[in-house]
Design an enzyme around this catalytic site. Sequence first.
Site, PDB file in Angstrom:
ATOM      1  N   ASN A  43      26.594  33.748  60.266  1.00  0.00           N
ATOM      2  CA  ASN A  43      26.793  34.194  61.645  1.00  0.00           C
ATOM      3  C   ASN A  43      27.336  35.623  61.668  1.00  0.00           C
ATOM      4  O   ASN A  43      28.101  36.032  60.793  1.00  0.00           O
ATOM      5  CB  ASN A  43      27.690  33.232  62.442  1.00  0.00           C
ATOM      6  N   GLU A  45      29.033  38.017  64.460  1.00  0.00           N
ATOM      7  CA  GLU A  45      29.570  38.099  65.821  1.00  0.00           C
ATOM      8  C   GLU A  45      29.602  39.543  66.305  1.00  0.00           C
ATOM      9  O   GLU A  45      29.295  40.489  65.561  1.00  0.00           O
ATOM     10  CB  GLU A  45      30.958  37.443  65.844  1.00  0.00           C
ATOM     11  N   CYS A  54      23.822  33.265  65.277  1.00  0.00           N
ATOM     12  CA  CYS A  54      24.174  32.126  64.427  1.00  0.00           C
ATOM     13  C   CYS A  54      23.616  32.296  63.017  1.00  0.00           C
ATOM     14  O   CYS A  54      22.626  33.010  62.796  1.00  0.00           O
ATOM     15  CB  CYS A  54      23.616  30.837  65.014  1.00  0.00           C
ATOM     16  N   GLU A  56      21.905  30.159  61.306  1.00  0.00           N
ATOM     17  CA  GLU A  56      20.531  29.659  61.220  1.00  0.00           C
ATOM     18  C   GLU A  56      19.542  30.743  61.630  1.00  0.00           C
ATOM     19  O   GLU A  56      18.463  30.877  61.040  1.00  0.00           O
ATOM     20  CB  GLU A  56      20.354  28.432  62.110  1.00  0.00           C
ATOM     21  N   CYS A  87      23.753  24.315  66.573  1.00  0.00           N
ATOM     22  CA  CYS A  87      23.887  24.351  68.032  1.00  0.00           C
ATOM     23  C   CYS A  87      22.515  24.079  68.662  1.00  0.00           C
ATOM     24  O   CYS A  87      21.478  24.096  67.972  1.00  0.00           O
ATOM     25  CB  CYS A  87      24.443  25.694  68.489  1.00  0.00           C
ATOM     26  N   CYS A  90      19.866  26.704  68.090  1.00  0.00           N
ATOM     27  CA  CYS A  90      19.367  26.756  66.703  1.00  0.00           C
ATOM     28  C   CYS A  90      18.488  25.562  66.368  1.00  0.00           C
ATOM     29  O   CYS A  90      17.580  25.664  65.550  1.00  0.00           O
ATOM     30  CB  CYS A  90      20.529  26.887  65.728  1.00  0.00           C
TER      31      CYS A  90
HETATM   32  N1  THU Z   1      27.658  29.052  64.766  1.00  0.00           N
HETATM   33  C1  THU Z   1      26.608  29.149  63.898  1.00  0.00           C
HETATM   34  O1  THU Z   1      26.441  30.170  63.201  1.00  0.00           O
HETATM   35  N2  THU Z   1      25.737  28.111  63.833  1.00  0.00           N
HETATM   36  C2  THU Z   1      25.854  26.958  64.544  1.00  0.00           C
HETATM   37  O2  THU Z   1      24.953  26.132  64.539  1.00  0.00           O
HETATM   38  C3  THU Z   1      27.082  26.697  65.303  1.00  0.00           C
HETATM   39  C4  THU Z   1      27.889  27.911  65.620  1.00  0.00           C
HETATM   40  C5  THU Z   1      28.590  30.182  64.859  1.00  0.00           C
HETATM   41  C6  THU Z   1      28.444  30.976  66.120  1.00  0.00           C
HETATM   42  C7  THU Z   1      29.807  31.627  66.233  1.00  0.00           C
HETATM   43  O3  THU Z   1      29.803  32.851  65.483  1.00  0.00           O
HETATM   44  C8  THU Z   1      30.742  30.649  65.551  1.00  0.00           C
HETATM   45  O4  THU Z   1      29.927  29.751  64.825  1.00  0.00           O
HETATM   46  C9  THU Z   1      31.618  29.860  66.512  1.00  0.00           C
HETATM   47  O5  THU Z   1      30.840  29.257  67.491  1.00  0.00           O
END
Ligand code: THU
Length: 134
Positions: A43, A45, A54, A56, A87, A90
């Site tokens: 991920n 941000e 994310c 994925e 999520c 994803c």
């Molecule tokens: N996140 C992912 O990278 N993949 C997921 O399937 C769930 C959430 C990340 C997004 C964000 O940077 C952090 O987790 C908190 O939500």
Amino acid sequence: MAKLDALFSAAKAIQEKAYAPYSRFKVGAAIATPSGQIFSGCNVENAAYPVGTCAEAGAIAAMVAAGENRIAAIVVMGEGEHLVTPCGGCRQRIREFAQPQTPIHVAGPEGIRKSFTLDELLPFSFGPDNLADR
Ligand code: THU
């Protein structure tokens, strides 16, 4: 299973690279393709929170950039005690390149915690076939 071990290791290694200064929640994802290649992502941000991506999405982007477009299996590795299942967005991203029975392995640092099929996580999904129907 050697292949799953390699996928797990790739997800764990890339998780450490995550850029998550806001949530402090690092995620790694690793995709195996039918050709046996592994692509991983973390991920990333952003100070403008909704723009973050994310793990994925990063792994899928790496796969497509390498000229591959089929997911044979994926491992998602998160932090904490809870299952870090992909999520909703994803799940749909994975759907584009996977089959209903494609395994999605949810992992913690100690190993695979639970394995699902895509169809379990995203039943009655919308995909490329819907557009081909017209
Ligand atoms: N996140 C992912 O990278 N993949 C997921 O399937 C769930 C959430 C990340 C997004 C964000 O940077 C952090 O987790 C908190 O939500």
